[in-house]
Design an enzyme around this catalytic site. Structure first.
Site, PDB file in Angstrom:
ATOM      1  N   GLU A   1      62.796  49.015  36.050  1.00  0.00           N
ATOM      2  CA  GLU A   1      61.286  49.112  35.667  1.00  0.00           C
ATOM      3  C   GLU A   1      60.745  49.689  36.830  1.00  0.00           C
ATOM      4  O   GLU A   1      59.589  50.200  36.695  1.00  0.00           O
ATOM      5  CB  GLU A   1      60.989  47.696  35.408  1.00  0.00           C
TER       6      GLU A   1
ATOM      7  N   GLU B   1      57.299  54.303  28.479  1.00  0.00           N
ATOM      8  CA  GLU B   1      58.585  54.309  27.775  1.00  0.00           C
ATOM      9  C   GLU B   1      59.200  55.684  27.879  1.00  0.00           C
ATOM     10  O   GLU B   1      60.509  55.689  27.791  1.00  0.00           O
ATOM     11  CB  GLU B   1      58.245  53.909  26.415  1.00  0.00           C
TER      12      GLU B   1
ATOM     13  N   ASP C   1      64.714  36.531  30.342  1.00  0.00           N
ATOM     14  CA  ASP C   1      63.552  36.331  29.927  1.00  0.00           C
ATOM     15  C   ASP C   1      62.597  35.477  30.462  1.00  0.00           C
ATOM     16  O   ASP C   1      61.419  35.566  30.611  1.00  0.00           O
ATOM     17  CB  ASP C   1      63.503  35.947  28.302  1.00  0.00           C
TER      18      ASP C   1
HETATM   19  N1  BES Z   1      61.946  47.460  28.854  1.00  0.00           N
HETATM   20  C1  BES Z   1      60.453  46.888  28.861  1.00  0.00           C
HETATM   21  C2  BES Z   1      60.249  45.838  28.035  1.00  0.00           C
HETATM   22  C3  BES Z   1      60.936  44.746  28.246  1.00  0.00           C
HETATM   23  C4  BES Z   1      61.493  44.280  29.491  1.00  0.00           C
HETATM   24  C5  BES Z   1      61.553  44.133  27.057  1.00  0.00           C
HETATM   25  C6  BES Z   1      62.392  43.156  29.463  1.00  0.00           C
HETATM   26  C7  BES Z   1      62.371  42.841  27.329  1.00  0.00           C
HETATM   27  C8  BES Z   1      62.768  42.468  28.467  1.00  0.00           C
HETATM   28  C9  BES Z   1      59.472  48.021  28.661  1.00  0.00           C
HETATM   29  O1  BES Z   1      59.623  49.391  29.037  1.00  0.00           O
HETATM   30  C10 BES Z   1      58.167  47.696  29.303  1.00  0.00           C
HETATM   31  O2  BES Z   1      58.081  47.589  30.627  1.00  0.00           O
HETATM   32  N2  BES Z   1      56.964  47.608  28.864  1.00  0.00           N
HETATM   33  C11 BES Z   1      55.566  47.355  29.436  1.00  0.00           C
HETATM   34  C12 BES Z   1      54.858  48.640  29.403  1.00  0.00           C
HETATM   35  C13 BES Z   1      53.953  48.837  30.638  1.00  0.00           C
HETATM   36  C14 BES Z   1      54.698  48.598  31.929  1.00  0.00           C
HETATM   37  C15 BES Z   1      53.418  50.233  30.686  1.00  0.00           C
HETATM   38  C16 BES Z   1      54.880  46.489  28.627  1.00  0.00           C
HETATM   39  O3  BES Z   1      55.581  45.791  27.585  1.00  0.00           O
HETATM   40  O4  BES Z   1      53.895  45.805  28.805  1.00  0.00           O
HETATM   41 ZN    ZN Z   2      59.625  49.426  31.135  1.00  0.00          ZN
END
Ligand code: BES
Ligand code: ZN
Length: 583
Positions: free
Chosen positions: A309, A287, A366
């Site tokens: 990502e 993050e 999503d």
């Molecule tokens: N931004 C994402 C979470 C997200 C993605 C929310 C798409 C809504 C739509 C966040 O940075 C993320 O990737 N979280 C991962 C962390 C992991 C890769 C270390 C998670 O939630 O697992």
């Molecule tokens: Zn992420």
């Protein structure tokens, strides 16, 4: 006249929002925000329609800069985009104001009763706006290609605190109610708009970082996250100065649907991170890394999500390498590769979603969500780095971040930069195959390390005590990921009897084990599976566990029964995704 983004009604010929002022009064009894927003434009309006994104909002009034009522139409809801709010904006207007209410079903919001919190005394509310949920809280041009600054004020019960991904300005208390004011000086895409209201307390971790959470878990949170400043320093030395002033953390209720969400100045984190061993801080590194990749340089639309990502996983593992060493980063890369192979199997009927550059007209982001943009994106960047040399690639990354700083970017922008800076590199790694073709190209970078090799040696069988005595939870996690998903029951029995996996405190190890056990028909774990499904709302755990139960005839009905029982505890986004999966 054309749309900027397949997931927004925003039109490039219409006024563009530069900033907004948002006010909300939080009503826990009806689960409604009574709100008002003033949108301010980059330039005076040419006169004519303005299309905004909304979802399940009740619009009470829309007025121009002089308080004059503006004609408007709230169009019928489309399943993915929501309702277009078409407003007739007079020529020369520099702003408009909308009074509206949110719905108790707002897809971005989860309203928790006191019983659903740790302290059991106070209600709680939080938002999750990525991907398309900001529009259920604020009528706006909900596309990441339009960045906006904002001011906000939240009127809440005075027994509670409001926190936001923004700078705190002040709190005024009037008897039963308090108004908390915020300001966001850095322009952000709407999906990064974020707040929470509840019984929240904080503890400083460093001069620029503090952790917020319910008082009952504040000490545990502060302990788990104590080293955050080391991460910020490591990240700054890799990617340049931290541009958002503060890096605060908010540890969420268990129903938070993600591991983490990179809300600017205030990262949201799942409480499942509080394993008591600091073994899950890679989520914090992830993050934090978004502060550069994603928040500073933002994907222009969800079709370029890998720019957010994939780059962030790359940056996360660089931070991890700086702090915990190359062996640890290699183990994480290997876990990522195993998950990528699993995702390819799950997406066999939707190969389109395994391209890096996706085409998502008519597709809900999503629904398209998977580890592909994360792990295939990571492998693409590592492959480029290996072909270019680390030094040249670092320079390229620096140029990328500077060129699009506080801007949005597309896959084509990235490819053009690579070709310009290192001519021939794209052809050398067959970039087209990475970007526009499903699955993986014939050759790509692979992690290599001694600790990784030691785990791979055991793959497919039960390790001896001697072989596993030095394993960290990360090695256990990797080992479980490499096991065939349907293993003999005898192997499950032996694993559990020797290593007590069903009682593991580490959620990554526990969930990987439960998936392996469920998929193998090892019924002894079912009570523990039930416990986990009732305790967490993190989709990374819910989805594969429900899928594993659904995948065997003996537990198919159980999956449905448990979802019927627990769904009320999950966030609206998670409910939707699990419902989709069990269909
Ligand atoms: N931004 C994402 C979470 C997200 C993605 C929310 C798409 C809504 C739509 C966040 O940075 C993320 O990737 N979280 C991962 C962390 C992991 C890769 C270390 C998670 O939630 O697992
Ligand atoms: Zn992420």
């Amino acid at each position: 006249m054309s749309r900027l983004d397949p997931h927004s009604y925003a039109d490039d010929a219409q006024p563009r929002t530069k900033s907004f002022d948002w006010k909300a009064s939080v009503d826990f009894s009806t689960q409604v925000l009574h709100s008002e927003v003033t949108l301010r434009f980059v330039a005076p309006a040419p006169g004519g329609s303005l299309d905004l994104d909304t979802r399940a909002l009740a619009v009470d009034a829309i007025v121009g800069p002089h308080g004059e009522a503006l004609e408007h139409t709230l169009h019928p809801a489309e399943p993915i985009l929501g309702s277009r709010l078409e407003i007739n904006v007079p020529r020369g207007a520099e702003s408009i104001t909308i009074r509206y209410r949110t719905s108790p079903e707002a897809s971005a919001l989860q309203w928790l009763t006191p019983e659903q919190t740790l302290g059991k005394k106070h209600p709680h509310l939080f938002s999750q706006c990525q991907a398309l949920h900001a529009r259920s809280v604020v009528p706006c041009q909900d596309t990441p290609s339009i960045r906006q600054t904002f001011t906000a004020s939240m009127d809440v019960p005075s027994s509670l605190r409001a926190v936001m991904g923004a700078a705190f300005v002040g709190r005024d208390v009037h008897d039963e109610r308090a108004v908390e004011r915020f300001e966001m000086p850095q322009p952000i895409p709407p999906y990064l708009f974020a707040f929470a209201v509840g019984d929240l307390a904080s503890k400083d971790l460093s001069p620029r970082s503090r952790v917020w959470t319910e008082p009952a878990q504040l000490d545990a949170a502060a302990w788990e996250l104590a080293h955050v400043e080391d991460h910020i320093r490591a990240a700054e030395s890799l990617f340049g100065p931290y541009d958002w002033e503060r890096f605060d953390l908010l540890v969420m209720p268990p129903s938070f649907p993600y591991g983490g969400m990179e809300n600017p100045r205030l990262t949201f984190l799942t409480p499942s991170l509080l394993a008591g061993d600091r073994s899950l801080v890679n989520v914090v590194a992830h993050e934090l890394a978004h502060s550069w990749t994603g928040n500073l340089v933002t994907n222009a639309t969800a079709e370029h999500f890998w720019l957010n990502e994939g780059f962030t996983v790359f940056a996360e593992r660089r931070i991890l390498e700086a702090i915990d060493g190359a062996e640890m980063a290699a183990l994480h890369a290997a876990i990522g590769y195993e998950k990528l192979l699993e995702a390819f199997v799950l997406l066999a009927r939707e190969p389109e979603l395994t391209k890096l550059r996706t085409h998502l007209t008519g597709v809900d982001p999503d629904h398209a969500f998977s580890v592909v943009p994360y792990e295939k994106g990571y492998l693409f960047l590592k492959t480029l780095e290996a072909a270019a040399g680390a030094e040249a690639f670092d320079k390229l990354l620096g140029t990328w971040l500077r060129r699009h700083r506080f801007g949005s970017a597309t896959t084509e922008d990235f490819l053009a930069l690579v070709e310009q800076e290192i001519p021939g590199l794209l052809a050398k790694v067959d970039a087209n195959a990475w970007i526009d073709r499903p699955l993986l190209p014939a050759s790509f970078w692979k992690p290599e390390s001694a600790r990784l090799a030691a785990v791979q040696k055991v793959a497919g069988r039960v390790p001896t005590k001697d072989e596993s005595k030095a394993w960290s939870v990360t090695e256990w996690h990797l080992y479980l990921e490499t096991m065939p998903k349907r293993s003999p029951i005898a192997v499950c029995q032996e694993l559990d009897a020797t290593y007590s996996l069903t009682t593991s405190k580490n959620p990554e190890v526990l969930v990987s084990w439960l998936i392996l056990a469920c998929s193998s028909g090892y019924a002894e774990v079912l009570p523990r599976v039930e416990e986990v499904l009732g305790q967490t709302g993190r989709m990374k755990y819910l989805k594969p566990l429900y899928r594993a139960l659904d995948g065997r005839s003996e537990t198919k009905q159980l999956a449905r029964d448990l979802f019927a029982r627990f769904r009320g505890r999950y966030h609206p986004i998670a409910q939707e995704v699990v419902r989709d999966l069990l269909k």
